[in-house]
Motif scaffolding. Structure first.
Motif, PDB file in Angstrom:
ATOM      1  N   VAL A 229       4.695   2.853   9.451  1.00 34.33           N
ATOM      2  CA  VAL A 229       5.495   3.845  10.173  1.00 34.33           C
ATOM      3  C   VAL A 229       5.148   5.262   9.683  1.00 34.33           C
ATOM      4  CG1 VAL A 229       7.852   4.639  10.611  1.00 34.33           C
ATOM      5  CG2 VAL A 229       7.360   2.188  10.522  1.00 34.33           C
ATOM      6  N   LYS A 230       4.926   5.386   8.377  1.00 32.17           N
ATOM      7  CA  LYS A 230       4.613   6.697   7.788  1.00 32.17           C
ATOM      8  C   LYS A 230       3.118   6.982   7.912  1.00 32.17           C
ATOM      9  CE  LYS A 230       8.496   6.874   4.677  1.00 32.17           C
ATOM     10  NZ  LYS A 230       8.996   6.888   3.306  1.00 32.17           N
ATOM     11  N   PRO A 231       2.729   8.235   7.762  1.00 36.28           N
ATOM     12  CA  PRO A 231       1.290   8.541   7.854  1.00 36.28           C
ATOM     13  C   PRO A 231       0.484   7.737   6.837  1.00 36.28           C
ATOM     14  CG  PRO A 231       2.588  10.557   7.807  1.00 36.28           C
ATOM     15  CD  PRO A 231       3.543   9.440   7.526  1.00 36.28           C
ATOM     16  N   LYS A 232      -0.757   7.519   7.164  1.00 42.55           N
ATOM     17  CA  LYS A 232      -1.626   6.702   6.300  1.00 42.55           C
ATOM     18  C   LYS A 232      -1.863   7.396   4.959  1.00 42.55           C
ATOM     19  CE  LYS A 232      -3.532   3.759   9.620  1.00 42.55           C
ATOM     20  NZ  LYS A 232      -3.180   2.424   9.208  1.00 42.55           N
ATOM     21  N   LYS A 233      -2.164   6.582   3.969  1.00 44.40           N
ATOM     22  CA  LYS A 233      -2.377   7.100   2.614  1.00 44.40           C
ATOM     23  C   LYS A 233      -3.868   7.064   2.280  1.00 44.40           C
ATOM     24  CE  LYS A 233       2.123   5.479   1.115  1.00 44.40           C
ATOM     25  NZ  LYS A 233       2.885   4.488   0.361  1.00 44.40           N
ATOM     26  N   PRO A 234      -4.298   7.877   1.331  1.00 46.73           N
ATOM     27  CA  PRO A 234      -5.711   7.818   0.941  1.00 46.73           C
ATOM     28  C   PRO A 234      -6.003   6.563   0.118  1.00 46.73           C
ATOM     29  CG  PRO A 234      -4.557   9.495  -0.339  1.00 46.73           C
ATOM     30  CD  PRO A 234      -3.561   8.937   0.640  1.00 46.73           C
ATOM     31  N   LEU A 235      -5.912   5.428   0.761  1.00 46.95           N
ATOM     32  CA  LEU A 235      -6.202   4.132   0.133  1.00 46.95           C
ATOM     33  C   LEU A 235      -7.308   3.464   0.948  1.00 46.95           C
ATOM     34  CD1 LEU A 235      -2.552   2.758  -0.273  1.00 46.95           C
ATOM     35  CD2 LEU A 235      -3.992   3.687  -2.077  1.00 46.95           C
TER      36      LEU A 235
ATOM     37  N   LYS B 261      -8.220  -0.807  -2.700  1.00 49.57           N
ATOM     38  CA  LYS B 261      -7.309  -1.943  -2.803  1.00 49.57           C
ATOM     39  C   LYS B 261      -8.089  -3.210  -2.474  1.00 49.57           C
ATOM     40  CE  LYS B 261      -2.557  -2.296  -2.603  1.00 49.57           C
ATOM     41  NZ  LYS B 261      -1.358  -1.554  -2.508  1.00 49.57           N
TER      42      LYS B 261
ATOM     43  N   TRP C 122     -11.616  12.215   7.340  1.00 56.08           N
ATOM     44  CA  TRP C 122     -10.199  11.837   7.361  1.00 56.08           C
ATOM     45  C   TRP C 122      -9.346  12.907   6.678  1.00 56.08           C
ATOM     46  CZ3 TRP C 122      -6.268  10.600   3.858  1.00 56.08           C
ATOM     47  CH2 TRP C 122      -5.122  10.067   4.458  1.00 56.08           C
ATOM     48  N   LEU C 123      -9.831  13.400   5.560  1.00 56.44           N
ATOM     49  CA  LEU C 123      -9.060  14.424   4.837  1.00 56.44           C
ATOM     50  C   LEU C 123      -8.953  15.711   5.658  1.00 56.44           C
ATOM     51  CD1 LEU C 123     -10.521  13.930   1.235  1.00 56.44           C
ATOM     52  CD2 LEU C 123      -8.254  13.265   2.030  1.00 56.44           C
TER      53      LEU C 123
ATOM     54  N   ASP D  78      -8.773  15.571   8.912  1.00 57.04           N
ATOM     55  CA  ASP D  78      -8.156  15.102  10.154  1.00 57.04           C
ATOM     56  C   ASP D  78      -9.119  15.240  11.342  1.00 57.04           C
ATOM     57  OD1 ASP D  78      -5.854  13.898  11.166  1.00 57.04           O
ATOM     58  OD2 ASP D  78      -5.213  15.738  12.138  1.00 57.04           O
TER      59      ASP D  78
ATOM     60  N   HIS E 130       8.646  12.311   8.471  1.00 60.29           N
ATOM     61  CA  HIS E 130       8.788  11.060   7.720  1.00 60.29           C
ATOM     62  C   HIS E 130       9.339  11.272   6.307  1.00 60.29           C
ATOM     63  CE1 HIS E 130       6.601   8.884  10.810  1.00 60.29           C
ATOM     64  NE2 HIS E 130       5.780   9.912  10.871  1.00 60.29           N
TER      65      HIS E 130
ATOM     66  N   LYS F  42      -4.221  15.773   3.004  1.00 55.03           N
ATOM     67  CA  LYS F  42      -5.109  16.372   4.013  1.00 55.03           C
ATOM     68  C   LYS F  42      -5.488  17.756   3.508  1.00 55.03           C
ATOM     69  CE  LYS F  42      -4.721  13.124   7.174  1.00 55.03           C
ATOM     70  NZ  LYS F  42      -5.760  12.455   7.892  1.00 55.03           N
TER      71      LYS F  42
END
Lengths: 353, 265
Positions: free
Chosen positions: A178-184, A215, A295-296, A298, B115, B212
């Motif tokens: 639900v939350k924005p993606k993480k740098p994983l 991960k 990605w960083l 966007d 969020h 970001k």
């Protein structure tokens, strides 16, 4: 009526009432998650829901099952094991045998049931077959598989076997966080050495990204696995001998782009634009570095996410259910016709005509 | 919640010969952003040079700005404190005149604040560059390293005590929280930034880095505050003094008021 005819009549009645047993011989992964096992359980669940007499069959009674990683809804499905002598079959019964279980074919060759290979990983087909032997040597004339590419491959080594493609589904809990993606970075490789090699090379080549975490997706319950995949910003997939490629599809379901090496047998769903693919495994680290930079900032193309969403549409539970239920419905029809023909042949002229 | 609820504070100190080149780039970064702020406040010393500069300067269309002329102390901290005092929006952000926002920074804030409503300070991922724009490294990123802080992505007091590489420029912060914890302390000369973050975490501010790229920071620009501390003979700091200011930050962060500090050799 002689014994043989009586047996066939009884089998015919079973088939017509969907009482014939359908056993899915299943590998005991000793508590480890495996997509192929999950598919077996999914198929059995759909069949049971549709009124078929389907069950999971293990070799040993000590089999650990899937309770720890697949979820409780599957542990309640009918189970059996060969060791306890539960595999008693007749002409109306069907045993689904994983491609890896070539050795079991020898053991059950004399059993008067339908034996069908369930091939989810083409690379294991010859693993346990004797040189020069193939499925028809053990009375197998049918095979069920999960991609057209595997069907074509099977045709080259077992041309007389009738192979049908039945889709699989990805459970609905594979969804974006639900939350924005993480740098994983979720990483899944067939050989764990590849995982470590990629991680170590990545940090050496990209020291500026040493704060980004990988991960390793081994040893997790399916729900934890899905959750980790959902929050990751990208996934890495290295499996040269993959048949279907469940992991990248799961990843796409989670809206997580996949960077992967192309498998030897390209799955049907894999296109040029629904992931970032490379022939050369050694390029994965470089591609990952470039992806993360985008990605960083966007600036990952929206089209990639759109293609991923399109790709996942073919892996719905509804399509899987329709596929597996239709397959056995048609099979029952065919077996019923075959059996009626056999009874006719055995009966005195005029009795059954 | 959206970026219109942010006031961007641009603290100005002195007009160098190349000021307008840096300044225009900095403002252009706001102009080119995907989302626009509610207001821009330029806080500058009250003198003829700045009044003359702004009388000729044309703000890009679509940006709402005001100029505050400060006739008091015009160091970085005082300018920011004054800017926050004049802020009428719920959030503010600090943009140094020789730095730039990325075009996604404010729109990323829009996305994350939906969020993470309880977050008081959103750090951007800062890209440190040299004067030519060459990449040096990231700042504020470490909270995303597994096991670094108590919660992935968030800065806590224990972590801040062990690691100093965070910066307030570029951050988007709740005005109320800034005022509650006492703002920046001009007396904490070298480590005002560090002291502020220690104080913020000590006072239960929720601080998160949005993973970001949000801010481009020109590191060690010639004649900048920290360049002078490192290189300018008259202002150069000894190692002992640098250590003093770090230790001072660790002592002062318990207090919300700015207490006078004197360093003696």
């Amino acid at each position: 009526m002689d014994e043989q005819t009586k047996t066939l009549e009884a089998a015919l009645a079973k088939l017509k009432n969907k009482d014939g047993k359908i056993y899915f011989l299943t590998q005991d992964t000793e508590g480890r998650a495996a997509a192929s096992v999950s598919t077996n359980y999914q198929y059995v669940k759909h069949l049971v829901d549709a009124g078929f007499n389907a069950s999971i069959l293990y070799e040993k009674k000590t089999a650990k099952g899937v309770g720890e990683w697949l979820g409780s809804e599957f542990t309640d499905l009918p189970h059996g094991n060969i060791e306890s002598g539960e595999l008693k079959v007749g002409p109306a019964d069907i045993v689904m045998i994983p491609e890896l279980y070539g050795h079991v074919l020898e053991q059950i060759v004399q059993m008067p049931c339908q034996k069908i290979i369930l091939c989810q990983a083409y690379d294991y087909i010859l693993e346990t077959l004797k040189p020069g032997f193939s499925w028809p040597n053990y009375g197998v004339t049918r095979c069920m598989t999960t991609t057209k590419a595997q069907k074509e491959h099977i045709k080259t080594i077992c041309p007389t076997v009738e192979t049908t493609v039945v889709p699989i589904s990805i459970p609905k809990y594979f969804k974006p966080a639900v939350k924005p993606k993480k740098p994983l970075i979720a990483i899944h490789t067939r050989d764990q050495r590849d995982t470590l090699k990629i991680i170590k090379t990545f940090y050496l080549q990209n020291p500026q990204f040493k704060w980004i975490t990988f991960k390793d997706m081994r040893g997790m319950s399916r729900v934890d696995f899905a959750e980790a995949l959902g929050e990751s910003c990208v996934s890495i997939w290295v499996d040269r001998i993959s048949g279907l490629g469940t992991f990248p599809i799961e990843s796409m379901m989670c809206n997580t782009p996949v960077i992967g090496s192309l498998p030897i047998l390209k799955p049907d769903w894999l296109t040029n634009d629904n992931g970032i693919w490379t022939f050369d495994e050694s390029k994965i680290v470089e591609v990952l570095g470039n992806f993360l930079k985008n990605w960083l900032e966007d600036s990952v193309p929206v089209a990639l996410y759109e293609k991923m969403a399109e790709t996942t549409e073919q892996f719905s539970e509804e399509k899987e259910r329709d596929g597996i239920v239709n397959y056995f419905t048609e099979l029952h029809k065919t077996l019923t016709e075959d059996m009626e023909n056999s009874i006719n042949k055995l009966s005195p002229m005029g009795v059954n005509s | 919640m959206n970026s219109k609820n942010i006031t961007i504070l641009v603290p100005l100190h002195e007009l160098s010969p190349i000021f307008s080149e840096w300044f225009n780039k900095c403002v252009k970064s706001i102009e080119q952003a995907n989302a626009k702020p509610g207001k821009i406040l330029f806080i500058c010393p009250k003198n003829n040079e700045f009044e003359d500069f702004f009388s000729k300067w044309e703000c890009p269309k679509g940006l709402d700005y005001s100029i505050i002329y400060n006739d008091g102390k015009t160091d970085f901290c005082s300018q920011v404190n004054l800017g926050v005092e004049s802020t009428e929006t719920e959030y503010f952000s600090i943009l140094e005149h020789d730095d730039e926002y990325s075009n996604i920074w404010l729109s990323q804030f829009d996305e994350y604040v939906k969020h993470y409503e309880d977050v008081d300070i959103f750090f951007p991922l800062v890209v440190d560059t040299d004067e030519q724009g060459g990449f040096i490294g990231f700042t504020n990123e470490a909270v995303w390293a597994m096991g670094f802080s108590e919660e992935l992505g968030f800065l806590d007091n224990n972590t801040a005590l062990k690691y100093q590489n965070f910066q307030v420029s570029g951050m988007i912060m709740k005005k109320d929280k800034f005022e509650e914890i006492g703002g920046l302390k001009p007396s904490v000369k070298l480590t005002f930034n560090y002291e502020f973050l220690l104080r913020a975490t000590y006072n239960d501010s929720v601080i998160m880095t949005i993973p970001k790229v949000g801010y481009k920071h020109t590191n060690q620009r010639v004649n900048s505050l920290f360049w002078n501390y490192k290189n300018k003979t008259s202002e150069k700091l000894s190692q002992d003094e640098a250590k003093f200011w770090v230790e001072l930050a660790k002592k002062e962060y318990f207090f919300t008021t700015d207490r006078e500090v004197v360093y003696e050799n």
